[in-house]
Design a protein around this motif. Structure first.
Motif, PDB file in Angstrom:
ATOM      1  N   ALA A   1      30.867  88.822  30.673  1.00  0.00           N
ATOM      2  CA  ALA A   1      31.239  89.933  31.551  1.00  0.00           C
ATOM      3  C   ALA A   1      31.754  89.421  32.885  1.00  0.00           C
ATOM      4  CB  ALA A   1      30.048  90.864  31.761  1.00  0.00           C
ATOM      5  N   ARG A   2      31.054  88.449  33.472  1.00  0.00           N
ATOM      6  CA  ARG A   2      31.491  87.919  34.771  1.00  0.00           C
ATOM      7  C   ARG A   2      32.852  87.230  34.653  1.00  0.00           C
ATOM      8  NH1 ARG A   2      28.492  86.598  39.337  1.00  0.00           N
ATOM      9  NH2 ARG A   2      27.106  88.248  38.614  1.00  0.00           N
ATOM     10  N   ALA A   3      33.099  86.564  33.527  1.00  0.00           N
ATOM     11  CA  ALA A   3      34.372  85.865  33.343  1.00  0.00           C
ATOM     12  C   ALA A   3      35.545  86.841  33.279  1.00  0.00           C
ATOM     13  CB  ALA A   3      34.322  85.010  32.074  1.00  0.00           C
ATOM     14  N   VAL A   4      35.399  87.926  32.510  1.00  0.00           N
ATOM     15  CA  VAL A   4      36.520  88.865  32.409  1.00  0.00           C
ATOM     16  C   VAL A   4      36.673  89.671  33.700  1.00  0.00           C
ATOM     17  CG1 VAL A   4      36.440  88.992  29.902  1.00  0.00           C
ATOM     18  CG2 VAL A   4      35.124  90.634  31.238  1.00  0.00           C
ATOM     19  N   GLN A   5      35.566  89.897  34.410  1.00  0.00           N
ATOM     20  CA  GLN A   5      35.670  90.558  35.709  1.00  0.00           C
ATOM     21  C   GLN A   5      36.441  89.680  36.692  1.00  0.00           C
ATOM     22  OE1 GLN A   5      31.523  91.090  36.352  1.00  0.00           O
ATOM     23  NE2 GLN A   5      31.374  92.944  35.111  1.00  0.00           N
ATOM     24  N   LEU A   6      36.159  88.383  36.685  1.00  0.00           N
ATOM     25  CA  LEU A   6      36.880  87.452  37.554  1.00  0.00           C
ATOM     26  C   LEU A   6      38.364  87.437  37.206  1.00  0.00           C
ATOM     27  CD1 LEU A   6      36.983  85.219  39.692  1.00  0.00           C
ATOM     28  CD2 LEU A   6      36.356  83.582  37.901  1.00  0.00           C
ATOM     29  N   ARG A   7      38.669  87.388  35.914  1.00  0.00           N
ATOM     30  CA  ARG A   7      40.074  87.403  35.491  1.00  0.00           C
ATOM     31  C   ARG A   7      40.760  88.691  35.952  1.00  0.00           C
ATOM     32  NH1 ARG A   7      42.899  84.680  31.459  1.00  0.00           N
ATOM     33  NH2 ARG A   7      45.089  85.294  31.562  1.00  0.00           N
ATOM     34  N   CYS A   8      40.053  89.794  35.829  1.00  0.00           N
ATOM     35  CA  CYS A   8      40.585  91.082  36.272  1.00  0.00           C
ATOM     36  C   CYS A   8      40.887  91.056  37.766  1.00  0.00           C
ATOM     37  CB  CYS A   8      39.588  92.182  35.935  1.00  0.00           C
ATOM     38  SG  CYS A   8      39.979  93.800  36.639  1.00  0.00           S
ATOM     39  N   PHE A   9      39.938  90.608  38.576  1.00  0.00           N
ATOM     40  CA  PHE A   9      40.136  90.577  40.025  1.00  0.00           C
ATOM     41  C   PHE A   9      41.294  89.658  40.405  1.00  0.00           C
ATOM     42  CE2 PHE A   9      35.390  91.663  40.577  1.00  0.00           C
ATOM     43  CZ  PHE A   9      35.679  93.016  40.678  1.00  0.00           C
ATOM     44  N   ARG A  10      41.406  88.529  39.739  1.00  0.00           N
ATOM     45  CA  ARG A  10      42.487  87.592  40.061  1.00  0.00           C
ATOM     46  C   ARG A  10      43.854  88.192  39.743  1.00  0.00           C
ATOM     47  NH1 ARG A  10      40.069  81.657  38.120  1.00  0.00           N
ATOM     48  NH2 ARG A  10      38.922  81.244  40.056  1.00  0.00           N
ATOM     49  N   GLU A  11      43.958  88.879  38.608  1.00  0.00           N
ATOM     50  CA  GLU A  11      45.250  89.467  38.255  1.00  0.00           C
ATOM     51  C   GLU A  11      45.587  90.646  39.166  1.00  0.00           C
ATOM     52  OE1 GLU A  11      46.296  90.050  34.226  1.00  0.00           O
ATOM     53  OE2 GLU A  11      45.453  88.133  33.554  1.00  0.00           O
ATOM     54  N   ILE A  12      44.584  91.400  39.557  1.00  0.00           N
ATOM     55  CA  ILE A  12      44.823  92.509  40.480  1.00  0.00           C
ATOM     56  C   ILE A  12      45.271  91.988  41.837  1.00  0.00           C
ATOM     57  CG2 ILE A  12      43.595  94.227  41.878  1.00  0.00           C
ATOM     58  CD1 ILE A  12      44.468  95.279  39.172  1.00  0.00           C
TER      59      ILE A  12
ATOM     60  N   VAL B   1      45.071  96.413  46.377  1.00  0.00           N
ATOM     61  CA  VAL B   1      44.057  95.382  46.151  1.00  0.00           C
ATOM     62  C   VAL B   1      42.846  95.692  47.026  1.00  0.00           C
ATOM     63  CG1 VAL B   1      43.529  92.919  46.259  1.00  0.00           C
ATOM     64  CG2 VAL B   1      45.854  93.685  45.678  1.00  0.00           C
ATOM     65  N   PRO B   2      41.670  95.911  46.424  1.00  0.00           N
ATOM     66  CA  PRO B   2      40.475  96.166  47.238  1.00  0.00           C
ATOM     67  C   PRO B   2      40.223  95.026  48.218  1.00  0.00           C
ATOM     68  CG  PRO B   2      40.047  96.664  44.930  1.00  0.00           C
ATOM     69  CD  PRO B   2      41.379  95.978  44.985  1.00  0.00           C
ATOM     70  N   ALA B   3      39.706  95.361  49.386  1.00  0.00           N
ATOM     71  CA  ALA B   3      39.505  94.360  50.434  1.00  0.00           C
ATOM     72  C   ALA B   3      38.657  93.196  49.947  1.00  0.00           C
ATOM     73  CB  ALA B   3      38.866  95.016  51.654  1.00  0.00           C
ATOM     74  N   ASP B   4      37.593  93.482  49.212  1.00  0.00           N
ATOM     75  CA  ASP B   4      36.714  92.412  48.748  1.00  0.00           C
ATOM     76  C   ASP B   4      37.405  91.497  47.746  1.00  0.00           C
ATOM     77  OD1 ASP B   4      34.710  93.341  50.340  1.00  0.00           O
ATOM     78  OD2 ASP B   4      33.649  94.417  48.757  1.00  0.00           O
ATOM     79  N   VAL B   5      38.348  92.037  46.983  1.00  0.00           N
ATOM     80  CA  VAL B   5      39.066  91.221  46.002  1.00  0.00           C
ATOM     81  C   VAL B   5      40.065  90.314  46.692  1.00  0.00           C
ATOM     82  CG1 VAL B   5      40.700  91.298  44.069  1.00  0.00           C
ATOM     83  CG2 VAL B   5      38.759  92.879  44.147  1.00  0.00           C
ATOM     84  N   GLY B   6      40.649  90.787  47.785  1.00  0.00           N
ATOM     85  CA  GLY B   6      41.657  90.003  48.483  1.00  0.00           C
ATOM     86  C   GLY B   6      41.104  88.860  49.294  1.00  0.00           C
ATOM     87  N   LYS B   7      39.778  88.830  49.506  1.00  0.00           N
ATOM     88  CA  LYS B   7      39.182  87.758  50.298  1.00  0.00           C
ATOM     89  C   LYS B   7      39.080  86.474  49.495  1.00  0.00           C
ATOM     90  CE  LYS B   7      36.274  90.867  53.063  1.00  0.00           C
ATOM     91  NZ  LYS B   7      34.869  91.254  53.370  1.00  0.00           N
ATOM     92  N   ARG B   8      39.137  85.351  50.198  1.00  0.00           N
ATOM     93  CA  ARG B   8      38.940  84.058  49.552  1.00  0.00           C
ATOM     94  C   ARG B   8      37.467  83.924  49.176  1.00  0.00           C
ATOM     95  NH1 ARG B   8      41.600  79.237  49.292  1.00  0.00           N
ATOM     96  NH2 ARG B   8      40.350  77.353  49.073  1.00  0.00           N
ATOM     97  N   PRO B   9      37.135  83.524  47.923  1.00  0.00           N
ATOM     98  CA  PRO B   9      35.735  83.398  47.523  1.00  0.00           C
ATOM     99  C   PRO B   9      34.979  82.420  48.411  1.00  0.00           C
ATOM    100  CG  PRO B   9      37.183  83.291  45.612  1.00  0.00           C
ATOM    101  CD  PRO B   9      38.061  83.222  46.828  1.00  0.00           C
ATOM    102  N   THR B  10      33.759  82.775  48.770  1.00  0.00           N
ATOM    103  CA  THR B  10      32.935  81.903  49.601  1.00  0.00           C
ATOM    104  C   THR B  10      31.681  81.441  48.881  1.00  0.00           C
ATOM    105  OG1 THR B  10      31.827  83.845  50.525  1.00  0.00           O
ATOM    106  CG2 THR B  10      33.740  82.996  51.721  1.00  0.00           C
ATOM    107  N   GLY B  11      31.518  81.818  47.632  1.00  0.00           N
ATOM    108  CA  GLY B  11      30.331  81.408  46.888  1.00  0.00           C
ATOM    109  C   GLY B  11      30.492  81.739  45.429  1.00  0.00           C
ATOM    110  N   CYS B  12      29.554  81.299  44.598  1.00  0.00           N
ATOM    111  CA  CYS B  12      29.680  81.482  43.163  1.00  0.00           C
ATOM    112  C   CYS B  12      29.591  82.939  42.762  1.00  0.00           C
ATOM    113  CB  CYS B  12      28.617  80.671  42.420  1.00  0.00           C
ATOM    114  SG  CYS B  12      26.922  81.184  42.793  1.00  0.00           S
ATOM    115  N   GLY B  13      29.059  83.797  43.630  1.00  0.00           N
ATOM    116  CA  GLY B  13      28.947  85.204  43.283  1.00  0.00           C
ATOM    117  C   GLY B  13      30.143  86.026  43.699  1.00  0.00           C
ATOM    118  N   ALA B  14      31.119  85.417  44.397  1.00  0.00           N
ATOM    119  CA  ALA B  14      32.262  86.176  44.899  1.00  0.00           C
ATOM    120  C   ALA B  14      33.325  86.300  43.831  1.00  0.00           C
ATOM    121  CB  ALA B  14      32.834  85.487  46.137  1.00  0.00           C
TER     122      ALA B  14
END
Length: 250
Positions: free
Chosen positions: A216-227, A236-249
């Motif tokens: 689930a986390r993998a396909v969610q990450l793929r979704c956010f990256r493509e969006i 693009v939601p603000a949280d998605v547009g931010k550069r990841p700062t940790g493994c949970g981002a």
């Protein structure tokens, strides 16, 4: 990691053939080493399309005669206990995950578009996805719907909205303009849900455990990256547009 065992009799998939006693029927076997995989793909595509409802190809509810699938419904399989010996579950339902993966295959197949329009099965898929979203109870992660697009008693699976979004993104260029507008709405609703759900536990893909799911986390990450790089007009939601700062981002 924590996990909770769910009742297998409530929401698990059908048993495998090896779990049934008695002699097994033998059937003709394809000779893989001498087969043309392009030809095999054509046969498999026909079998896949058998599960895709349209206004010209109707699927009837095996329990309630006279009730038919809406166009765009993609059933998991035509298996039903009354006509499939050895199967103890009814698969004539639309699982969000299965339907999304099937839609991606339809996109890749290069189906012809209608004149001055789009590819009808993909447009039907988007419209049916919107119907299911409108009927999803209790959340957009609800995993399984009737052939008419209503929620049925089942589990919440957070990979579904992500996979559905990926499928709609891939289909976008093969849709007509009104369906593109609807596709953006479907994606937007999924993103609103995923932003609040991607770090939560969920039911796993085999519907047997609840916990943190790598899939689930993998396909969610793929979704956010493509969006985050989309060019179809989806905000693009603000949280998605931010550069990841940790493994949970995302």
């Amino acid at each position: 990691m924590t996990a909770t065992i769910l009742e297998p009799s409530s929401h698990t998939r059908a048993r495998t053939a090896s779990e049934y006693a008695g002699p097994r029927a033998e059937s003709a076997r394809a000779v893989v080493q001498r087969s043309d995989f392009q030809m095999i793909a054509q046969h498999m595509f026909s079998l896949m399309m058998r599960n895709v409802a349209s206004d010209g190809f109707l699927v009837e509810d095996p329990v309630e005669q006279g009730r038919f699938a809406k166009p765009g419904c993609i059933i998991a399989a035509p298996s039903y206990p009354a006509n499939s010996p050895g199967v103890d579950q009814d698969y004539v339902f639309n699982w969000t995950r299965d339907a999304a993966i099937t839609a991606m295959e339809l996109v890749a197949s290069g189906m012809p578009a209608k004149p001055a329009s789009g590819v009808e099965p993909l447009e039907d898929y988007v419209r049916f996805a919107a119907i299911c979203q409108g009927n999803a109870i209790p959340t957009l992660a609800h995993a399984c719907f009737t052939i008419e697009g209503n929620s049925r008693p089942w589990t919440e699976q957070n990979d579904g909205p992500a996979l559905q979004t990926l499928a709609v993104l891939r289909a976008f260029t093969q849709l007509d303009e009104p369906t593109r507008d609807l596709a953006r709405q479907v994606i937007g609703r999924n993103l609103d849900f995923l932003i609040g759900a991607y770090q939560q536990q969920t039911t796993n893909v085999w519907e047997e455990h609840s916990g943190y799911s790598f899939f689930a986390r993998a396909v969610q990450l793929r979704c956010f990256r493509e969006i985050s790089t989309n060019t179809i007009g989806v905000t693009v939601p603000a949280d998605v547009g931010k550069r990841p700062t940790g493994c949970g981002a995302p």
